[in-house]
Write a protein that holds these residues in place. Structure first.
Motif, PDB file in Angstrom:
ATOM      1  N   GLU A   1       0.843  -1.183   0.000  1.00 31.46           N
ATOM      2  CA  GLU A   1       0.000   0.000   0.000  1.00 31.46           C
ATOM      3  C   GLU A   1       0.887   1.245   0.000  1.00 31.46           C
ATOM      4  O   GLU A   1       1.787   1.369   0.824  1.00 31.46           O
ATOM      5  N   VAL A   2       0.654   2.112  -0.959  1.00 29.85           N
ATOM      6  CA  VAL A   2       1.419   3.362  -1.038  1.00 29.85           C
ATOM      7  C   VAL A   2       0.428   4.504  -1.206  1.00 29.85           C
ATOM      8  O   VAL A   2      -0.392   4.481  -2.126  1.00 29.85           O
ATOM      9  N   GLY A   3       0.487   5.466  -0.290  1.00 25.99           N
ATOM     10  CA  GLY A   3      -0.391   6.640  -0.386  1.00 25.99           C
ATOM     11  C   GLY A   3      -1.864   6.262  -0.489  1.00 25.99           C
ATOM     12  O   GLY A   3      -2.593   6.866  -1.265  1.00 25.99           O
ATOM     13  N   GLY A   4      -2.268   5.227   0.273  1.00 25.26           N
ATOM     14  CA  GLY A   4      -3.679   4.849   0.305  1.00 25.26           C
ATOM     15  C   GLY A   4      -4.128   3.995  -0.876  1.00 25.26           C
ATOM     16  O   GLY A   4      -5.296   3.636  -0.986  1.00 25.26           O
ATOM     17  N   LYS A   5      -3.216   3.647  -1.769  1.00 26.17           N
ATOM     18  CA  LYS A   5      -3.578   2.793  -2.913  1.00 26.17           C
ATOM     19  C   LYS A   5      -2.830   1.472  -2.811  1.00 26.17           C
ATOM     20  O   LYS A   5      -1.674   1.446  -2.373  1.00 26.17           O
ATOM     21  N   THR A   6      -3.476   0.392  -3.241  1.00 26.33           N
ATOM     22  CA  THR A   6      -2.793  -0.903  -3.203  1.00 26.33           C
ATOM     23  C   THR A   6      -2.202  -1.211  -4.575  1.00 26.33           C
ATOM     24  O   THR A   6      -2.879  -1.120  -5.596  1.00 26.33           O
ATOM     25  N   ILE A   7      -0.919  -1.563  -4.557  1.00 25.01           N
ATOM     26  CA  ILE A   7      -0.278  -2.046  -5.787  1.00 25.01           C
ATOM     27  C   ILE A   7      -0.180  -3.558  -5.629  1.00 25.01           C
ATOM     28  O   ILE A   7       0.463  -4.040  -4.697  1.00 25.01           O
ATOM     29  N   PRO A   8      -0.843  -4.327  -6.511  1.00 22.23           N
ATOM     30  CA  PRO A   8      -0.836  -5.777  -6.332  1.00 22.23           C
ATOM     31  C   PRO A   8       0.526  -6.406  -6.616  1.00 22.23           C
ATOM     32  O   PRO A   8       1.352  -5.788  -7.304  1.00 22.23           O
ATOM     33  N   ALA A   9       0.752  -7.610  -6.109  1.00 21.77           N
ATOM     34  CA  ALA A   9       1.989  -8.347  -6.400  1.00 21.77           C
ATOM     35  C   ALA A   9       2.103  -8.558  -7.898  1.00 21.77           C
ATOM     36  O   ALA A   9       1.088  -8.683  -8.593  1.00 21.77           O
ATOM     37  N   GLY A  10       3.324  -8.574  -8.407  1.00 21.54           N
ATOM     38  CA  GLY A  10       3.546  -8.861  -9.827  1.00 21.54           C
ATOM     39  C   GLY A  10       3.431  -7.651 -10.732  1.00 21.54           C
ATOM     40  O   GLY A  10       3.578  -7.763 -11.942  1.00 21.54           O
ATOM     41  N   GLU A  11       3.176  -6.467 -10.162  1.00 18.66           N
ATOM     42  CA  GLU A  11       3.089  -5.243 -10.994  1.00 18.66           C
ATOM     43  C   GLU A  11       4.480  -4.715 -11.301  1.00 18.66           C
ATOM     44  O   GLU A  11       5.374  -4.770 -10.460  1.00 18.66           O
ATOM     45  N   ARG A  12       4.610  -4.164 -12.499  1.00 16.21           N
ATOM     46  CA  ARG A  12       5.861  -3.489 -12.811  1.00 16.21           C
ATOM     47  C   ARG A  12       5.698  -2.024 -12.410  1.00 16.21           C
ATOM     48  O   ARG A  12       4.743  -1.375 -12.845  1.00 16.21           O
ATOM     49  N   VAL A  13       6.618  -1.545 -11.574  1.00 13.99           N
ATOM     50  CA  VAL A  13       6.469  -0.172 -11.081  1.00 13.99           C
ATOM     51  C   VAL A  13       7.739   0.639 -11.355  1.00 13.99           C
ATOM     52  O   VAL A  13       8.838   0.096 -11.420  1.00 13.99           O
TER      53      VAL A  13
END
Ligand code: HEM
Length: 298
Positions: free
Chosen positions: A196-208
């Motif tokens: 969770e970053v800044g109130g948003k969830t980034i799911p596993a396996g995402e390219r960021v």
């Protein structure tokens, strides 16, 4: 990579090379700072780190530029052409590494790669990948910090005056230059778990993308973050060298180069005047310049 002892041993060579470059510059006449100083100094530094034949040193810059430039920057036309040049890098470096593997005791990067248990039997493409990481890592980044510093001191001349009045501010000014310039805008990662970053969830396996350029201008951390302040109290908290296990291996070498450069500049010039618009490098990754016209005042 560079422990304090190795660095201390390197400092006199770097200072001498900085001095030689500066002493060869015209005073009172416009010239391209990027070419005459930023590129020249980082190229010489890389040649020193690899103990690469000094007269062939421009090959290092060329390989770095080829490796990192998109096609539209105009350095290469076809993928085959690009590969051919990188193959030249591989074969020249392999030759040098094989020579070094016969001679124990060298402290340069090629000798280290030739003798270390974990690197001496690397397959060719992996060897090339590691070489390019070192060449690119040590090239555009420091180059653009050298140019960015001059630009920042021109936009905020009072900051240059502060340095002139108190040279003990140079190490902090170097950190601030690297924060303000942010020579690499981002690095990419893949998430291994939900975060969770800044109130948003980034799911596993995402390219960021981790935008260092954004973090370095975060107003919650850096007051008046867009301003350049050589005495900024927390300049060292910048993210320009990354964070975590892959944090830059060359940060101390880069800081040392910039520190010695600014010391030697203050020794010689009352002003380094930017006399035309800087030309930005075409890249969304490398934040840098191809041209920075300047005039030196004795
Ligand atoms: C101001 C100058 C420099 C800046 C801003 C810079 C920035 C960075 C950044 C952002 C990374 C990636 C960190 C990450 O993925 O977490 C990195 C990695 C690296 N840098 Fe630098 N760098 C600089 C100078 C140098 C120099 C002078 C060298 C070597 C001669 C160097 C060698 C490397 C290497 C080998 C890595 C890979 C480390 C790893 O993946 O474990 N860098 N650098």
């Amino acid at each position: 990579m560079a422990g304090p002892r190795n660095l201390a041993a390197l400092a006199p060579t770097i200072r001498q090379r900085v001095a030689d470059i500066l002493d060869g510059l015209p005073v009172g006449e416009p010239f391209n700072w990027v070419e005459r100083v930023s590129i020249e100094l980082t190229t010489q530094m890389l040649a020193t780190l690899f103990d690469f034949p000094f007269e062939e040193r421009y090959k290092l810059t060329r390989w770095s530029d080829i490796a990192i430039s998109p096609r539209k920057a105009g350095l290469w036309d076809t993928v085959e052409e690009r590969e051919r040049e990188l193959d030249e890098c591989l074969s020249r470096m392999t030759e040098l590494r094989d020579e070094r593997s016969q001679k124990p005791g060298g402290h340069d990067l090629l000798s280290m790669l030739a003798h270390s248990e974990s690197t001496r039997n690397m397959p060719p493409r992996q060897f090339l990948g590691n070489l390019l990481l070192l060449i690119v890592g040590g090239n555009d980044t420091t180059r653009n910090s050298i140019s960015g510093g001059v630009l920042a001191m021109n936009r905020w001349p009072e900051e240059f005056e502060k340095l002139k009045a108190d040279r003990s501010k140079i190490p902090n000014a170097v950190a601030e230059i690297i924060r303000w310039q942010t020579p690499l805008a981002f690095m990419r990662r893949t998430t291994t778990e939900d975060v969770e970053v800044g109130g948003k969830t980034i799911p596993a396996g995402e390219r960021v993308l981790m935008w260092y350029a954004s973090g370095n201008r975060d107003e919650n951390v850096f007051e008046n973050a867009d301003l350049f302040r050589v005495d900024r109290g927390n300049a060292r908290q910048h993210l320009s060298f990354g964070f975590g296990v892959h944090r830059c291996m060359g940060n101390r070498v880069a800081e040392l180069q910039l520190k010695l450069l600014w010391e030697e500049l203050l020794e010689r010039y009352s002003r380094i005047e930017v006399v035309g618009a800087p030309v930005r490098a075409i890249s969304n990754f490398v934040r840098g310049y191809t041209h920075l016209p300047v005039k030196l005042h004795a």
